[in-house]
Design a protein around this motif. Structure first.
Motif, PDB file in Angstrom:
ATOM      1  N   ALA A  57       0.834  -1.211   0.000  1.00 46.72           N
ATOM      2  CA  ALA A  57       0.000   0.000   0.000  1.00 46.72           C
ATOM      3  C   ALA A  57       0.867   1.259   0.000  1.00 46.72           C
ATOM      4  CB  ALA A  57      -0.940  -0.003   1.201  1.00 46.72           C
ATOM      5  N   GLN A  58       1.948   1.238   0.759  1.00 47.54           N
ATOM      6  CA  GLN A  58       2.865   2.386   0.794  1.00 47.54           C
ATOM      7  C   GLN A  58       3.449   2.638  -0.593  1.00 47.54           C
ATOM      8  OE1 GLN A  58       5.829   1.540   3.816  1.00 47.54           O
ATOM      9  NE2 GLN A  58       4.224   0.968   5.256  1.00 47.54           N
ATOM     10  N   ASP A  59       3.861   1.574  -1.260  1.00 50.23           N
ATOM     11  CA  ASP A  59       4.426   1.710  -2.613  1.00 50.23           C
ATOM     12  C   ASP A  59       3.402   2.305  -3.583  1.00 50.23           C
ATOM     13  OD1 ASP A  59       6.806   0.623  -1.700  1.00 50.23           O
ATOM     14  OD2 ASP A  59       6.428  -1.375  -2.548  1.00 50.23           O
ATOM     15  N   ILE A  60       2.170   1.846  -3.483  1.00 51.66           N
ATOM     16  CA  ILE A  60       1.125   2.358  -4.373  1.00 51.66           C
ATOM     17  C   ILE A  60       0.866   3.834  -4.100  1.00 51.66           C
ATOM     18  CG2 ILE A  60      -1.322   2.197  -4.960  1.00 51.66           C
ATOM     19  CD1 ILE A  60      -1.060  -0.867  -4.436  1.00 51.66           C
ATOM     20  N   ILE A  61       0.809   4.197  -2.841  1.00 51.43           N
ATOM     21  CA  ILE A  61       0.567   5.605  -2.503  1.00 51.43           C
ATOM     22  C   ILE A  61       1.705   6.483  -3.005  1.00 51.43           C
ATOM     23  CG2 ILE A  61       0.413   7.231  -0.566  1.00 51.43           C
ATOM     24  CD1 ILE A  61      -1.456   5.167   0.769  1.00 51.43           C
ATOM     25  N   MET A  62       2.925   5.994  -2.954  1.00 50.56           N
ATOM     26  CA  MET A  62       4.040   6.780  -3.504  1.00 50.56           C
ATOM     27  C   MET A  62       3.919   6.911  -5.019  1.00 50.56           C
ATOM     28  SD  MET A  62       6.224   8.265  -1.500  1.00 50.56           S
ATOM     29  CE  MET A  62       4.734   8.864  -0.701  1.00 50.56           C
ATOM     30  N   GLU A  63       3.434   5.873  -5.690  1.00 57.52           N
ATOM     31  CA  GLU A  63       3.198   5.974  -7.135  1.00 57.52           C
ATOM     32  C   GLU A  63       2.142   7.042  -7.424  1.00 57.52           C
ATOM     33  OE1 GLU A  63       4.700   4.676  -9.829  1.00 57.52           O
ATOM     34  OE2 GLU A  63       6.140   3.771  -8.450  1.00 57.52           O
ATOM     35  N   LEU A  64       1.084   7.041  -6.623  1.00 59.91           N
ATOM     36  CA  LEU A  64       0.049   8.066  -6.785  1.00 59.91           C
ATOM     37  C   LEU A  64       0.623   9.454  -6.534  1.00 59.91           C
ATOM     38  CD1 LEU A  64      -2.865   6.205  -5.009  1.00 59.91           C
ATOM     39  CD2 LEU A  64      -2.869   6.938  -7.407  1.00 59.91           C
ATOM     40  N   ARG A  65       1.447   9.568  -5.520  1.00 62.87           N
ATOM     41  CA  ARG A  65       2.054  10.846  -5.162  1.00 62.87           C
ATOM     42  C   ARG A  65       2.900  11.381  -6.319  1.00 62.87           C
ATOM     43  NH1 ARG A  65       5.430  14.319  -5.365  1.00 62.87           N
ATOM     44  NH2 ARG A  65       6.455  15.378  -3.685  1.00 62.87           N
ATOM     45  N   TYR A  66       3.697  10.514  -6.930  1.00 64.54           N
ATOM     46  CA  TYR A  66       4.572  10.960  -8.004  1.00 64.54           C
ATOM     47  C   TYR A  66       3.840  11.135  -9.332  1.00 64.54           C
ATOM     48  CZ  TYR A  66       8.400  10.497  -4.789  1.00 64.54           C
ATOM     49  OH  TYR A  66       9.225  10.660  -3.712  1.00 64.54           O
ATOM     50  N   ALA A  67       2.586  10.681  -9.399  1.00 64.43           N
ATOM     51  CA  ALA A  67       1.780  10.871 -10.606  1.00 64.43           C
ATOM     52  C   ALA A  67       1.102  12.236 -10.624  1.00 64.43           C
ATOM     53  CB  ALA A  67       0.726   9.767 -10.704  1.00 64.43           C
ATOM     54  N   GLN A  78      -0.220  20.506  -4.671  1.00 68.51           N
ATOM     55  CA  GLN A  78       0.499  20.488  -3.395  1.00 68.51           C
ATOM     56  C   GLN A  78      -0.368  19.910  -2.275  1.00 68.51           C
ATOM     57  OE1 GLN A  78       3.703  21.101  -2.526  1.00 68.51           O
ATOM     58  NE2 GLN A  78       4.019  21.142  -4.737  1.00 68.51           N
ATOM     59  N   GLN A  79      -1.649  20.220  -2.291  1.00 68.67           N
ATOM     60  CA  GLN A  79      -2.555  19.675  -1.280  1.00 68.67           C
ATOM     61  C   GLN A  79      -2.689  18.160  -1.428  1.00 68.67           C
ATOM     62  OE1 GLN A  79      -6.127  21.938  -1.882  1.00 68.67           O
ATOM     63  NE2 GLN A  79      -5.367  23.698  -0.734  1.00 68.67           N
ATOM     64  N   LEU A  80      -2.776  17.704  -2.658  1.00 66.46           N
ATOM     65  CA  LEU A  80      -2.887  16.274  -2.918  1.00 66.46           C
ATOM     66  C   LEU A  80      -1.607  15.545  -2.515  1.00 66.46           C
ATOM     67  CD1 LEU A  80      -4.864  14.194  -3.959  1.00 66.46           C
ATOM     68  CD2 LEU A  80      -4.070  14.662  -6.283  1.00 66.46           C
ATOM     69  N   ILE A  81      -0.476  16.138  -2.821  1.00 69.40           N
ATOM     70  CA  ILE A  81       0.806  15.553  -2.424  1.00 69.40           C
ATOM     71  C   ILE A  81       0.893  15.455  -0.904  1.00 69.40           C
ATOM     72  CG2 ILE A  81       3.299  16.022  -2.313  1.00 69.40           C
ATOM     73  CD1 ILE A  81       3.029  17.031  -5.250  1.00 69.40           C
ATOM     74  N   ALA A  82       0.484  16.511  -0.214  1.00 72.17           N
ATOM     75  CA  ALA A  82       0.507  16.489   1.254  1.00 72.17           C
ATOM     76  C   ALA A  82      -0.407  15.390   1.798  1.00 72.17           C
ATOM     77  CB  ALA A  82       0.094  17.852   1.810  1.00 72.17           C
ATOM     78  N   LEU A  83      -1.548  15.187   1.162  1.00 71.80           N
ATOM     79  CA  LEU A  83      -2.468  14.136   1.588  1.00 71.80           C
ATOM     80  C   LEU A  83      -1.857  12.750   1.368  1.00 71.80           C
ATOM     81  CD1 LEU A  83      -5.253  13.517   2.740  1.00 71.80           C
ATOM     82  CD2 LEU A  83      -6.153  13.626   0.411  1.00 71.80           C
ATOM     83  N   TYR A  84      -1.231  12.545   0.216  1.00 68.52           N
ATOM     84  CA  TYR A  84      -0.560  11.262  -0.042  1.00 68.52           C
ATOM     85  C   TYR A  84       0.564  11.028   0.966  1.00 68.52           C
ATOM     86  CZ  TYR A  84      -2.947  10.752  -4.547  1.00 68.52           C
ATOM     87  OH  TYR A  84      -3.879  10.607  -5.540  1.00 68.52           O
ATOM     88  N   GLU A  85       1.318  12.062   1.263  1.00 71.83           N
ATOM     89  CA  GLU A  85       2.420  11.910   2.219  1.00 71.83           C
ATOM     90  C   GLU A  85       1.888  11.619   3.620  1.00 71.83           C
ATOM     91  OE1 GLU A  85       4.870  15.374   1.533  1.00 71.83           O
ATOM     92  OE2 GLU A  85       5.748  14.458  -0.262  1.00 71.83           O
ATOM     93  N   PHE A  86       0.765  12.226   3.991  1.00 68.96           N
ATOM     94  CA  PHE A  86       0.124  11.920   5.274  1.00 68.96           C
ATOM     95  C   PHE A  86      -0.293  10.445   5.321  1.00 68.96           C
ATOM     96  CE2 PHE A  86      -3.951  11.242   7.405  1.00 68.96           C
ATOM     97  CZ  PHE A  86      -3.578  11.487   8.723  1.00 68.96           C
ATOM     98  N   MET A  87      -0.941   9.972   4.253  1.00 70.32           N
ATOM     99  CA  MET A  87      -1.383   8.573   4.218  1.00 70.32           C
ATOM    100  C   MET A  87      -0.182   7.630   4.270  1.00 70.32           C
ATOM    101  SD  MET A  87      -4.677   8.493   1.652  1.00 70.32           S
ATOM    102  CE  MET A  87      -3.988   9.468   0.320  1.00 70.32           C
ATOM    103  N   TYR A  88       0.852   7.969   3.520  1.00 68.20           N
ATOM    104  CA  TYR A  88       2.062   7.148   3.516  1.00 68.20           C
ATOM    105  C   TYR A  88       2.643   7.057   4.930  1.00 68.20           C
ATOM    106  CZ  TYR A  88       6.783   5.556   2.486  1.00 68.20           C
ATOM    107  OH  TYR A  88       7.970   4.853   2.473  1.00 68.20           O
ATOM    108  N   GLN A  89       2.777   8.189   5.586  1.00 66.61           N
ATOM    109  CA  GLN A  89       3.365   8.205   6.932  1.00 66.61           C
ATOM    110  C   GLN A  89       2.475   7.455   7.917  1.00 66.61           C
ATOM    111  OE1 GLN A  89       6.534   9.350   7.561  1.00 66.61           O
ATOM    112  NE2 GLN A  89       6.142   8.144   9.395  1.00 66.61           N
ATOM    113  N   THR A  90       1.169   7.553   7.760  1.00 64.32           N
ATOM    114  CA  THR A  90       0.245   6.820   8.616  1.00 64.32           C
ATOM    115  C   THR A  90       0.451   5.311   8.461  1.00 64.32           C
ATOM    116  OG1 THR A  90      -1.376   8.603   8.502  1.00 64.32           O
ATOM    117  CG2 THR A  90      -2.193   6.448   9.178  1.00 64.32           C
TER     118      THR A  90
END
Length: 122
Positions: A57-67, A78-90
Motif C-alpha cells: 500500500a505504501q508503494d502504491i501511494i508513492m506511485e500516486l504521489r509521483y503521478a 500540493q494539497q494532494l501531495i501532502a495528503l498522499y504523504e500523510f497517508m504514507y506516513q500513517t
C-alpha cells in the motif's frame, strides 16, 4: 497454464492497455485492497502478512504521489501531495508500531479520492 499465471497475464494485459485515468483508478483500488488485507492479517495475528500488505500500500501511494502533475493546478497538486504523504506516513507508523487503528482512516481517504477521480473521468 496454471491459474496464477493466467491471472498475472490478464493483469499485465489490463495494465498495458489501460488509459492513464484507468491506471490511477487501479492504483486506488490496489491500495485499498492491500490495506484491507493488512487489517485481516492483523485480525488473524499474522504480522508478516500485515507488513507485506502495508508495504504494498505504501508503494502504491508513492506511485500516486509521483503521478501528481503540479503544473496543471499547483495549489491543488500540493494539497494532494501532502495528503498522499500523510497517508504514507500513517501506513509507515502503523507498520512500525504494529497498530491498525488508523488504517480505516486511510481507506476512507483513498475511497473518497477514488470516487472523486472516477467522477472526474466520466
Amino acid at each position: 497454464m496454471n491459474y496464477q499465471k493466467m491471472k498475472n497475464n490478464y493483469l499485465a494485459t489490463e495494465v498495458l492497455s489501460a488509459t492513464p485515468n484507468k491506471l490511477i483508478s487501479m492504483l486506488y483500488a490496489g491500495a485499498i485492497k492491500a490495506i484491507k488485507m493488512a487489517q485481516m492479517a492483523a485480525e488473524n495475528d499474522d504480522p508478516a502478512k500485515v507488513h507485506v500488505n502495508l508495504v504494498k500500500a505504501q508503494d502504491i501511494i508513492m506511485e500516486l504521489r509521483y503521478a501528481v502533475n503540479e503544473e496543471v493546478a499547483p495549489e491543488l497538486g500540493q494539497q494532494l501531495i501532502a495528503l498522499y504523504e500523510f497517508m504514507y506516513q500513517t501506513l509507515v507508523d502503523a507498520n512500525v508500531n504494529k497498530t491498525t487503528a488508523q488504517l480505516t482512516d486511510v481507506i476512507n481517504l483513498l475511497t473518497e479520492l477514488a470516487n472523486t477521480w472516477q467522477q472526474l473521468g466520466e
